[in-house]
Design an enzyme around this catalytic site. Structure first.
Site, PDB file in Angstrom:
ATOM      1  N   LYS A 202     -25.616 -47.066 -59.128  1.00  0.00           N
ATOM      2  CA  LYS A 202     -25.271 -45.681 -58.809  1.00  0.00           C
ATOM      3  C   LYS A 202     -23.907 -45.637 -58.134  1.00  0.00           C
ATOM      4  CE  LYS A 202     -25.741 -42.909 -55.268  1.00  0.00           C
ATOM      5  NZ  LYS A 202     -24.614 -41.951 -55.433  1.00  0.00           N
TER       6      LYS A 202
ATOM      7  N   GLY B  60     -21.666 -48.903 -47.843  1.00  0.00           N
ATOM      8  CA  GLY B  60     -21.449 -47.538 -47.375  1.00  0.00           C
ATOM      9  C   GLY B  60     -21.567 -47.440 -45.872  1.00  0.00           C
ATOM     10  N   SER B  61     -22.020 -46.306 -45.395  1.00  0.00           N
ATOM     11  CA  SER B  61     -22.051 -46.028 -43.954  1.00  0.00           C
ATOM     12  C   SER B  61     -23.205 -46.750 -43.267  1.00  0.00           C
ATOM     13  CB  SER B  61     -22.191 -44.527 -43.712  1.00  0.00           C
ATOM     14  OG  SER B  61     -23.505 -44.089 -44.026  1.00  0.00           O
TER      15      SER B  61
ATOM     16  N   GLY C  22     -27.039 -47.226 -44.387  1.00  0.00           N
ATOM     17  CA  GLY C  22     -27.454 -48.620 -44.485  1.00  0.00           C
ATOM     18  C   GLY C  22     -28.723 -48.901 -43.723  1.00  0.00           C
TER      19      GLY C  22
ATOM     20  N   GLU D 206     -23.344 -53.956 -46.917  1.00  0.00           N
ATOM     21  CA  GLU D 206     -21.953 -54.089 -46.469  1.00  0.00           C
ATOM     22  C   GLU D 206     -21.566 -52.738 -45.899  1.00  0.00           C
ATOM     23  OE1 GLU D 206     -18.417 -53.519 -45.963  1.00  0.00           O
ATOM     24  OE2 GLU D 206     -18.066 -53.667 -48.124  1.00  0.00           O
TER      25      GLU D 206
ATOM     26  N   CYS E 263     -13.072 -50.691 -45.424  1.00  0.00           N
ATOM     27  CA  CYS E 263     -14.057 -51.092 -44.419  1.00  0.00           C
ATOM     28  C   CYS E 263     -13.510 -52.126 -43.448  1.00  0.00           C
ATOM     29  CB  CYS E 263     -15.328 -51.598 -45.091  1.00  0.00           C
ATOM     30  SG  CYS E 263     -15.021 -52.883 -46.317  1.00  0.00           S
TER      31      CYS E 263
ATOM     32  N   GLU F 289     -15.611 -46.111 -35.982  1.00  0.00           N
ATOM     33  CA  GLU F 289     -14.841 -46.175 -37.226  1.00  0.00           C
ATOM     34  C   GLU F 289     -14.399 -44.772 -37.632  1.00  0.00           C
ATOM     35  OE1 GLU F 289     -15.294 -48.512 -41.423  1.00  0.00           O
ATOM     36  OE2 GLU F 289     -16.995 -47.284 -40.805  1.00  0.00           O
TER      37      GLU F 289
END
Length: 474
Positions: A170, A223-224, A228, A245, A279, A376
């Site tokens: 996806k 992703g975030s 996650g 990740e 990232c 972040e």
């Protein structure tokens, strides 16, 4: 979309507008799959594992990966154009991305024929023959981010195919165009139906259905941190294997003995490359007080010279941010930091008639507990801080005082200091006198809330296998 070897033009969940971040205008619409279409894709992957693909020789898996790489190579410019249009990044960066993706598929093709078990001694006088097998995990659900669309497809898909898994992938709903073109590319190759499935849609819809599906054996998510953690918690219900990740607040440390011109250029690139939507972006700059002014002034001057604009303009070095909502989040973070006492050296919003542009920004904020120093931002925003003395352990403690542990770099000519820093930094990647460089054979991943598991290298391939021990009494 691509489901069970067939291209599916419509999503039963509706349509999602694809927005050009340089203009704010709708490019086109993409299909949104419903739960039944996700189920069809997963079941197709499960069937593929029971059929030709599940028993395919390693050489066939390698051939599939080489074929994908060759077709990508032949259509590289179109993929670069799509990612610039859909993501906003400069075309030069998008061109580098597609080259990296092609290299990843070719590199992982080599691993398909090199997945081996081991033999070991067990018992006395040769009473047993014991060995291990590496077998594919099975059906893999992969969810990729919007900042590096085609690179992320390669990082996820290539090692899974090399290991012999079947995949339902996806893409991010904000940048699905290159994934849909990739679906068309794959449909034209000699690959068994169901081995590669690509479904588009939102995270709460398609992504959740993929993570929750009982026939998915492994999930790989980039992703975030918030999402996650949900993926990890949800996958735990059925004990799915998970690779995550997630985010980072990667420090760049500069000592007085460093090549300062090189350190300044590297620090600027570490945060402003790809609009800071990276990232491992070097978003936290720690500089020794003796050279702090020289380094910060140099980075700020470099930031002021960077050309901000449409990714199709050959002069552009910093493109627009991905969306209006993300532009708002970055702007809010900087405004809040300034209200809390941070000094703005340069940058801020870029006024244009349309598009989501934000200029390369440098803030000085020496409070380690300030929000902007710890969270972040995922934009072209650098937070600079100073440190005193030569106590390396104090610097390492400062570097490690974070929830994240994805990347860290040090600039110094002292080889002992560099290696001690590499040992002490709680980070999945440590760079010495550089930042952001990656190689296909070097594993990539994080410590702490930056996730777990690794992409790239042998570790990525092995993560898509199950290790089986076989013990034979002779």
């Amino acid at each position: 979309m691509l489901i069970d070897g067939s291209l599916v033009p419509e999503g039963r969940g509706g349509e999602i507008a694809s927005i050009d971040p340089a203009t704010g205008q709708v490019i086109t619409t993409i299909p949104e799959a419903d739960h039944l279409q996700v189920d069809e894709a997963v079941r197709a992957a499960a069937t593929a594992m029971l059929g030709r693909w599940g028993s395919a020789r390693a050489e066939e898996r390698a051939r599939v990966l080489f074929d994908i790489a060759d077709r990508l190579d032949a259509d590289a410019h179109s993929f670069a154009l799509l990612d610039t249009l859909d993501n906003g990044k400069p075309l030069t960066t998008a061109t580098e991305d597609i080259a990296a993706a092609i290299e990843t598929f070719r590199y992982m093709a080599g691993w398909a024929t090199k997945i081996n078990g081991r033999t070991m001694s067990m018992g006395e006088n040769g009473a047993f023959h014991a060995y291990t097998l590496r077998q594919p995990s099975g059906v893999v659900g992969q969810i990729i981010p919007w900042n590096f669309p085609i690179v992320s497809i390669a990082w996820k898909l290539a090692p899974a195919l090399a290991a012999g898994c079947a995949v339902v992938l996806k893409p991010a709903e904000l940048t699905s165009l290159s994934a849909l073109r990739f679906a068309a590319l794959v449909a034209g190759l000699d690959i068994p139906p169901g081995v590669i499935n690509i479904v588009t849609g939102t995270g709460p819809g398609v992504g959740a259905a993929l993570v929750e599906h009982p026939l998915v054996d492994r999930v790989s998510f980039t992703g975030s941190g918030v999402t996650g953690r949900w993926v990890a918690q949800t996958a735990a219900a059925t004990m799915k294997r998970v690779t995550l990740e997630l985010g980072g607040k990667s420090p760049v440390v500069v000592f007085p003995d460093a090549d300062l011109d090189h350190a300044i250029e590297s620090a600027a690139n570490a945060i402003f490359f790809n609009q800071g939507e990276v990232c491992t972006a070097g978003s936290r700059l720690l500089v020794h007080r003796d050279v702090f002014d020289a380094v910060i002034d140099g980075v700020a001057e470099r930031a002021k010279r960077l050309s901000v604009g449409d990714g199709f303009d050959p002069e552009t070095e910093v493109g627009p941010l991905i969306s209006e909502a993300h532009l708002g989040r970055v702007s809010h973070a900087v405004e809040a930091a300034i209200r809390d006492g941070a000094e703005l050296l340069c940058g801020g919003p870029v006024k244009r008639d349309s598009g989501f542009f934000y200029g390369p920004t440098v803030l000085v904020e020496n409070r380690r507990d300030a929000k902007v120093s710890r969270e972040e931002i995922f934009g072209p925003v650098l937070v600079a801080q100073s440190f005193d003395g030569d106590d390396l352990q104090a610097v390492i403690d400062d570097v490690n005082d974070t929830l994240y542990g994805l990347g860290a770099s040090i600039f110094t000519r002292d080889i002992t200091r560099a290696h001690r820093f590499a040992i002490g930094a709680k980070s999945g990647t440590v760079w010495v006198n550089t930042h952001l460089d990656h190689g296909q054979d070097v594993p990539f991943g994080g410590y702490k809330q930056s996730g777990y598991g690794r992409e790239l290298g042998e570790e990525a391939v092995l993560s898509y296998t199950e290790l089986k021990s076989v013990k034979v009494r002779l």
